[in-house]
Design a protein around this motif. Sequence first.
Motif, PDB file in Angstrom:
ATOM      1  N   GLY A   1       0.869  -1.178   0.000  1.00 59.33           N
ATOM      2  CA  GLY A   1       0.000   0.000   0.000  1.00 59.33           C
ATOM      3  C   GLY A   1       0.900   1.220   0.000  1.00 59.33           C
ATOM      4  N   THR A   2       0.642   2.140  -0.926  1.00 54.92           N
ATOM      5  CA  THR A   2       1.519   3.313  -1.030  1.00 54.92           C
ATOM      6  C   THR A   2       0.741   4.616  -0.833  1.00 54.92           C
ATOM      7  OG1 THR A   2       1.237   3.426  -3.414  1.00 54.92           O
ATOM      8  CG2 THR A   2       3.069   2.095  -2.605  1.00 54.92           C
ATOM      9  N   GLY A   3      -0.505   4.501  -0.417  1.00 54.06           N
ATOM     10  CA  GLY A   3      -1.353   5.667  -0.193  1.00 54.06           C
ATOM     11  C   GLY A   3      -2.784   5.197  -0.073  1.00 54.06           C
ATOM     12  N   PRO A   4      -3.711   6.087   0.261  1.00 55.24           N
ATOM     13  CA  PRO A   4      -5.104   5.683   0.472  1.00 55.24           C
ATOM     14  C   PRO A   4      -5.744   5.056  -0.769  1.00 55.24           C
ATOM     15  CG  PRO A   4      -4.741   7.931   1.227  1.00 55.24           C
ATOM     16  CD  PRO A   4      -3.501   7.520   0.513  1.00 55.24           C
ATOM     17  N   ALA A   5      -5.187   5.307  -1.942  1.00 57.22           N
ATOM     18  CA  ALA A   5      -5.826   4.768  -3.151  1.00 57.22           C
ATOM     19  C   ALA A   5      -4.816   4.160  -4.115  1.00 57.22           C
ATOM     20  CB  ALA A   5      -6.615   5.876  -3.842  1.00 57.22           C
ATOM     21  N   SER A   6      -3.663   3.712  -3.604  1.00 58.69           N
ATOM     22  CA  SER A   6      -2.674   3.156  -4.545  1.00 58.69           C
ATOM     23  C   SER A   6      -2.005   1.909  -3.984  1.00 58.69           C
ATOM     24  CB  SER A   6      -1.627   4.221  -4.885  1.00 58.69           C
ATOM     25  OG  SER A   6      -1.117   4.804  -3.708  1.00 58.69           O
ATOM     26  N   VAL A   7      -1.890   0.912  -4.858  1.00 59.88           N
ATOM     27  CA  VAL A   7      -1.333  -0.393  -4.486  1.00 59.88           C
ATOM     28  C   VAL A   7      -0.306  -0.801  -5.531  1.00 59.88           C
ATOM     29  CG1 VAL A   7      -1.884  -2.857  -4.206  1.00 59.88           C
ATOM     30  CG2 VAL A   7      -3.491  -1.126  -3.382  1.00 59.88           C
ATOM     31  N   ILE A   8       0.823  -1.306  -5.072  1.00 61.03           N
ATOM     32  CA  ILE A   8       1.808  -1.911  -5.987  1.00 61.03           C
ATOM     33  C   ILE A   8       1.662  -3.424  -5.847  1.00 61.03           C
ATOM     34  CG2 ILE A   8       4.273  -2.377  -6.326  1.00 61.03           C
ATOM     35  CD1 ILE A   8       4.826   0.498  -5.379  1.00 61.03           C
ATOM     36  N   GLU A   9       1.614  -4.101  -6.993  1.00 61.39           N
ATOM     37  CA  GLU A   9       1.571  -5.557  -6.967  1.00 61.39           C
ATOM     38  C   GLU A   9       2.998  -6.037  -7.198  1.00 61.39           C
ATOM     39  OE1 GLU A   9      -1.761  -6.720  -9.377  1.00 61.39           O
ATOM     40  OE2 GLU A   9      -1.188  -8.823  -9.183  1.00 61.39           O
ATOM     41  N   LEU A  10       3.484  -6.901  -6.311  1.00 60.59           N
ATOM     42  CA  LEU A  10       4.880  -7.354  -6.397  1.00 60.59           C
ATOM     43  C   LEU A  10       4.935  -8.767  -6.942  1.00 60.59           C
ATOM     44  CD1 LEU A  10       6.596  -6.462  -2.977  1.00 60.59           C
ATOM     45  CD2 LEU A  10       7.090  -5.467  -5.219  1.00 60.59           C
ATOM     46  N   ARG A  11       5.812  -9.008  -7.867  1.00 59.76           N
ATOM     47  CA  ARG A  11       6.029 -10.392  -8.310  1.00 59.76           C
ATOM     48  C   ARG A  11       7.506 -10.525  -8.629  1.00 59.76           C
ATOM     49  NH1 ARG A  11       1.699 -11.459 -12.466  1.00 59.76           N
ATOM     50  NH2 ARG A  11       0.372 -10.703 -10.798  1.00 59.76           N
ATOM     51  N   ARG A  12       8.205 -11.293  -7.789  1.00 61.01           N
ATOM     52  CA  ARG A  12       9.643 -11.370  -8.000  1.00 61.01           C
ATOM     53  C   ARG A  12      10.097 -12.810  -8.166  1.00 61.01           C
ATOM     54  NH1 ARG A  12      11.113  -8.495  -2.877  1.00 61.01           N
ATOM     55  NH2 ARG A  12       9.121  -9.392  -2.364  1.00 61.01           N
TER      56      ARG A  12
END
Length: 373
Positions: A362-373
Amino acid sequence: MIASALVGAQFGSEGKGLIAGYIAGHYNTHVRVGAANAGHTLYTWNNSVEEVAPGIPEYGKLEKHVMQQLPCAAYANPDATLVVGPGALISPEIFLDEIDQLRAWRNERGLGPADILVDWRAHVILDEQIAEEAATDLEKRIGSTSATAGEGIGIAQADRVMRHGRCVRFIDWWEYAANIYVEVRQCDVPMRLADSDRRVLLEGTQGTGLSLTTGEFPYVTSRNTTAAGLAADAGVAPSFKQVILVARTYPIRVAGNSGPFHAGSHEIEWEDIGVDPASERTTVTKKVRRVATFSLEQIVEAARLNGATGIALTFCDYVDPRIAGQSGTAQGVWSSLSAYPDVERMVNLIEQETGVPVIFLGTGPASVIELRR
Ligand code: GTP
Ligand code: MG
């Protein structure tokens, strides 16, 4: 039926609403249990409103939704079936108000009535239960959302245990409401969810540290908040395809006498991490939350208690403000965090100690990073 669960790792307000909204499209059925003391916040894009996410103007036009009784999919996946499980407690005014708002929102978009199922065994909180709770010393003893907001949840739960609460089937106004609220149907939720084409997301409330059974008693809530309790309250078997554990980089507790943080955390002030306390008021009671440093031990314990298969680490913007507002949708799925070393270090540590992959940030109230490594 295939079910997945979304649960909080700490003491609530982990941002379950943000993550539930982000993944909502993957599930055609969304279940809420718990009560109105949980308020899940999510934002949807709407070019005709002026409201923007607090402090981050470049987000553009976003509409805020606070969900106390219905699943976040009400706004994040308008085609989904919305379910209130048998273990839920319903505050009639809040519940009907939420349906009115949803109806207006759907009307504006030319959508027909939503599909809302309510288990006949869900309980309805009565005015006398609210009054009875207010007359106790609960609010003085335990800083909790329900006691502060006067929601009567503790007494309603206690009455249920004593077998004299009121469940949906035996509420007179329910019949009346059912005529007006055509989108709401009373049913046996476990039986309805059993259909083979159901992809179900159980949206947990509050956090593992608040669990009545395994939390920091007596500074806990009135139910088991782990994935097992969630399954029981939703009326589904405790076997999940995925259990997503949502954890904040800085855990909070509600204001007042709300009990200790977990071992490995120490309480700090919002100013210590450069966050405006006004942005950290509780969704339901609007009081400034207490905050502490991250406890890795707490996440390890929560991952075990919930059988977590993936972790969502929210409030990464508090660790490195440069990551605020970054999202997977704009830039695709992320494979490296090397531009944000403090966040990367934290993610690596969590994965090492829990053995569970961190799959969302979660990077803010309305932003998400999806991680795939
Ligand atoms: P409860 O069941 O009530 O504990 O709710 P919850 O886990 O859904 O949390 P809730 O949405 O109430 O609270 C989180 C608050 O933080 C909301 O105001 C969200 O908009 C906001 N929020 C969620 N994730 C992030 C994040 O990653 N960064 C920042 N800055 N804010 C976030
Ligand atoms: Mg909340």
